[in-house]
Design a protein around this motif. Structure first.
Motif, PDB file in Angstrom:
ATOM      1  N   LEU A 415     -41.088  44.389 -59.432  1.00 14.26           N
ATOM      2  CA  LEU A 415     -41.116  45.262 -58.148  1.00 14.26           C
ATOM      3  C   LEU A 415     -39.557  45.673 -57.935  1.00 14.26           C
ATOM      4  N   VAL A 416     -38.546  44.934 -57.902  1.00 15.79           N
ATOM      5  CA  VAL A 416     -37.307  45.675 -57.976  1.00 15.79           C
ATOM      6  C   VAL A 416     -37.000  46.841 -58.810  1.00 15.79           C
ATOM      7  N   TYR A 417     -37.528  46.635 -59.915  1.00 18.29           N
ATOM      8  CA  TYR A 417     -37.312  47.920 -61.041  1.00 18.29           C
ATOM      9  C   TYR A 417     -38.135  48.786 -60.629  1.00 18.29           C
ATOM     10  N   SER A 418     -39.060  48.825 -60.102  1.00 19.16           N
ATOM     11  CA  SER A 418     -39.910  50.036 -59.491  1.00 19.16           C
ATOM     12  C   SER A 418     -39.480  50.700 -58.328  1.00 19.16           C
ATOM     13  N   VAL A 419     -38.376  50.230 -57.769  1.00 21.55           N
ATOM     14  CA  VAL A 419     -38.098  50.660 -56.435  1.00 21.55           C
ATOM     15  C   VAL A 419     -36.328  50.624 -56.604  1.00 21.55           C
ATOM     16  N   GLY A 420     -35.837  50.444 -57.678  1.00 18.39           N
ATOM     17  CA  GLY A 420     -34.594  50.244 -57.848  1.00 18.39           C
ATOM     18  C   GLY A 420     -33.646  51.260 -57.822  1.00 18.39           C
ATOM     19  N   ASN A 421     -34.312  52.503 -57.737  1.00 17.41           N
ATOM     20  CA  ASN A 421     -33.428  53.583 -57.831  1.00 17.41           C
ATOM     21  C   ASN A 421     -33.645  54.504 -56.387  1.00 17.41           C
ATOM     22  N   ASN A 422     -32.827  55.360 -56.106  1.00 16.45           N
ATOM     23  CA  ASN A 422     -33.007  56.208 -55.071  1.00 16.45           C
ATOM     24  C   ASN A 422     -34.072  57.143 -54.972  1.00 16.45           C
ATOM     25  N   ALA A 423     -34.624  57.629 -56.063  1.00 14.76           N
ATOM     26  CA  ALA A 423     -36.056  58.264 -56.413  1.00 14.76           C
ATOM     27  C   ALA A 423     -37.027  57.726 -55.961  1.00 14.76           C
ATOM     28  N   GLY A 424     -37.075  56.340 -56.466  1.00 15.75           N
ATOM     29  CA  GLY A 424     -38.235  55.474 -56.056  1.00 15.75           C
ATOM     30  C   GLY A 424     -38.366  55.123 -54.719  1.00 15.75           C
ATOM     31  N   MET A 425     -37.225  54.805 -53.842  1.00 16.31           N
ATOM     32  CA  MET A 425     -37.209  54.616 -52.379  1.00 16.31           C
ATOM     33  C   MET A 425     -37.534  55.998 -51.723  1.00 16.31           C
TER      34      MET A 425
END
Length: 753
Positions: A415-425
């Motif tokens: 889960l952290v990997y899927s949202v760990g970048n600014n684009a994902g957030m």
């Protein structure tokens, strides 16, 4: 080189012009259709977008020919927006013939409600029907139908707006007429706005040839005259869609569920075969009630588990890994077929049952669902949530629900990997996964939250301003209930409140719900939230901590309305932690500053609803003083309607009254208490001439029996319970017979019996 560049620019210009040519032609075709409606399309807001489109077309052609290619690309967006405006405002006028669709959305909590118009069954909610289909099935009615059941206050004839407040079996609504006249503002919503006078409603009824009613499992649904007036649409030359929300209430449902639960209690909370069979017949109506009941009464959870297993074909006892996978596959298949996932529902409960103590399986299914589309619709009503996604895309909301409930540790890094970048957030699905991450009780969550909030604050403000962006963040933060992150979250909310109070109120409500025993929360609400003082008082009154008394007393000293709001909250949701504030309110109302002649309703209701040693000691103290103080308290308790058997300890004090006027008032309290001891005292005084209140006691004894029958519905006999479960008695048979209203040509009047 220059010649080559010039030719390249010319080639780009020509290409751009011809790429936009279909847009020009489609808009012009729409305008030709628009002005060919023989003057039907009259509104200024319909002509204005057309003029804009013509002007933009001419300017775009000029700009392209002049070689300024950057601007035409912006102009394209204006074309599309203008085309949308024409479709949105003039959509009902363009080629309407038979292609208009209407959607009837039923009660949010009960799916599949039967819809009738002029007594013709059209289908079940959510119902989609075209104008041609509707006209082929439904014939006009000349006069309004008789209302066999309503919620009208028959004895209140002085109120000339009572028909606007009531609910009815038959609802008037003429979609054909609305569609023809839309968007003329004066014809769009005939009964929109505040409550109209009865004469206006009767005039509307005369003109309406279409009358709607709703049923579920043979149970009559009631709704207001305005329930089918909230509508809107979008369309164009290919038709329009009319979206109608209908709030339907089933008057027999509460009584039906009470008898249903009475049988469960009789069998020591173990559902028998007749009980399960009856539930299966009324499952859509009873499931939500049973789910909510089981949350407050753990004894009913085995029954909830039993009905879920019955509906989803889940075997009893421990489940093997293969069975668990089969159950979860069945849940996902059912949701795909419906293109929706509801919480609570059979599917939501079955998914939790299948995945309990199986974190590896949760992680496996969640990872598979992540490849699906992440869009979709979300709607909610109270604690009910509905996700709408077509086909396999619905799998992701299902698995997110399971992950949020069980939080399997193996899935955290994924889960952290899927949202760990600014684009994902910055994307919807990234933020949804981020909620899951932040609800994990992990130290890393603090750093992730800080990074997210810092990123959002460093971003450029959106078109509606920074305050609007803050509201979006607050709306998102309310779903994070991690106590380790609360200081960070609350600090952001108090520093960035947004423009309006709605999102902030929702956020504070979520804190009250999930952290009710936190001692620091009342102080934070009081000092750091930009809500109205009376809203602060209402929310603080729900908390389960002794400190609320101090904060409520302070707010009440600043604004008297805060006291009323807090007492109202204590009446609706009794809170033993607020007993000191209730006692303080008595001294406030009877003190030298206020000196009220009678005690207010909210105080009496809160006092009667709250049962603590301090409250009992306070009532006893005032009671034992006698004189005017005791009379005022007695009179207050007598003159307001309440029912609290825990007040049974007062029966002994009522029996000790010696003065006739006080005994008469005390008699009035006994039906409110409603216990065997209270009835015994009434019978004693009714048969004892020495009591001095024989006549009054006999009358109160009759009233006592009447109130008991109303509370029990007169249906809690064994024969009635067995009759309901066997099907000999229908749920609507449990209702007290109601006065029908008939149309006399000018208005609705009560039917003479």
């Amino acid at each position: 080189m220059k010649t080559k560049t010039t030719r390249t620019h010319l080639w780009v210009k020509v290409t751009a012009f011809y790429l936009m040519l279909p847009i020009y032609l489609s808009i012009l075709l729409g305008m030709f259709k628009l002005f060919g409606q023989s003057g039907e399309y009259k509104t200024f807001f319909g002509i204005l977008p057309t003029v804009v489109v013509i002007a933009v077309l001419l300017s775009a052609i000029f700009l392209i020919r002049s070689g300024k290619l950057a601007i035409p690309l912006i102009v394209v967006a204006v074309f599309l927006f203008s085309a949308m405006m024409i479709g949105e405002i003039g959509g009902f006028k363009l080629d309407r013939g038979g292609k208009t669709q209407w959607t009837i959305e039923g009660d949010f909590k009960i799916p599949g409600i039967d819809v009738y118009c002029n007594d013709v069954h059209l289908g079940q909610t959510p119902l989609i029907i075209t104008e041609d289909e509707f006209l082929a099935k439904v014939k006009l009615w000349d006069t309004p139908p008789s209302q066999q059941r309503t919620t009208l206050r028959e004895d209140d004839h002085n109120d000339d707006t009572r028909f606007g407040w009531a609910q009815y079996m038959w609802i008037p609504s003429d979609f054909i007429e609305y569609t023809k006249r839309w968007p003329d503002e004066e014809m769009q919503r005939p009964l929109w706005g505040g409550i109209q006078k009865d004469a206006e409603i009767f005039e509307f009824c005369k003109k309406t040839p279409y009358w709607w009613r709703f049923e579920k499992n043979g149970c009559v649904g009631l709704s207001s005259f305005k329930s089918l007036l909230s509508w809107g649409g979008s369309g164009g030359p290919f038709g329009a869609k009319l979206s109608t929300g209908s709030t339907v209430k089933f008057p027999s449902l509460d009584k039906h569920f009470e008898v249903f639960i009475a049988d469960l209690k009789r069998n020591n909370w173990q559902p028998d075969q007749a009980w399960m069979k009856h539930f299966a017949a009324y499952k859509d109506m009873l499931f939500g009630k049973l789910y909510q009941y089981a949350q407050k009464h753990p004894q009913a959870k085995p029954a909830l588990d039993a009905v879920v297993r019955q509906e989803m074909n889940i075997p009893k006892g421990e489940l093997s890994d293969g069975q668990r996978r089969q159950i979860l596959d069945d849940v996902l298949r059912r949701c795909e077929e419906k293109s929706e996932f509801r919480i609570p529902s059979f599917e939501s409960e079955a998914s939790l049952l299948a995945c309990r103590d199986k974190p590896e399986m949760i992680g496996e299914y969640y990872k598979k669902s992540m490849g699906r589309s992440r869009g979709g619709r979300i709607s909610s009503s109270g604690s009910y949530i509905r996700y709408g996604n077509p086909g396999p895309a619905i799998r992701l909301p299902v698995m997110r629900w399971v992950v949020n409930q069980y939080q399997p540790p193996q899935l955290y890094n994924q889960l952290v990997y899927s949202v760990g970048n600014n684009a994902g957030m910055s994307r919807w699905f990234g933020l949804t996964d981020l909620k899951l991450v932040l609800n994990y009780p992990r130290d890393e969550s603090k750093k992730i939250l800080r990074y997210y909030l810092k990123t959002k604050q460093n971003q450029k403000a959106g078109p509606f301003g920074r305050a609007h962006d803050n509201e979006d963040i607050i709306r998102w933060l309310k779903d994070i209930h991690n106590s380790a992150l609360e200081p960070e979250i609350r600090r952001f909310v108090q520093d960035n409140p947004g423009r309006h109070g709605h999102e902030l109120e929702q956020f504070v409500n979520s804190r009250v719900k999930h952290f009710p025993k936190e001692s620091e929360l009342p102080s934070w609400i009081l000092h750091y939230t930009q809500l109205r003082n009376d809203e602060k008082a209402r929310l603080i009154a729900k908390l389960k901590t002794d400190s609320i008394n101090h904060h409520l007393s302070y707010l009440s000293s600043v604004n008297p309305r805060c006291r009323d709001k807090a007492l109202e909250a204590f009446y609706h949701s009794p809170n033993r932690y607020g007993d000191e504030f209730i006692i303080d309110s008595y001294h406030h109302y009877t003190g030298s500053v206020v000196q009220r002649r009678s005690l207010p309703s909210n105080f009496i209701w809160a006092l009667a609803a709250t049962d603590t040693p301090k409250i009992r000691a306070f009532i006893s103290e005032v009671w034992d003083k006698g004189g005017d103080e005791r009379k005022k308290l007695l009179e207050g308790l007598r003159s307001h309607s309440w029912h609290h058997p825990h007040m049974n300890w007062l029966v002994a004090k009522i029996e000790q009254l010696t003065q006739k006027d006080e005994r008469i008032i005390g008699l009035c309290l006994l039906p409110h208490i409603g216990t065997d001891d209270a009835k015994a005292l009434l019978e004693k005084w009714a048969n004892d001439p020495a009591s001095g209140v024989v006549k009054e006691a006999k009358w109160r004894l009759e009233y006592f029996d009447k109130k008991q029958k109303e509370r029990q519905g007169g249906v809690f006999t064994q024969d009635t319970i067995d009759g309901l479960l066997s099907g000999k008695i229908k749920p609507d048979d449990l209702l007290v017979p109601a006065t029908a209203y008939i149309w006399d040509g000018e208005k609705y009047i009560p039917e003479k019996k």
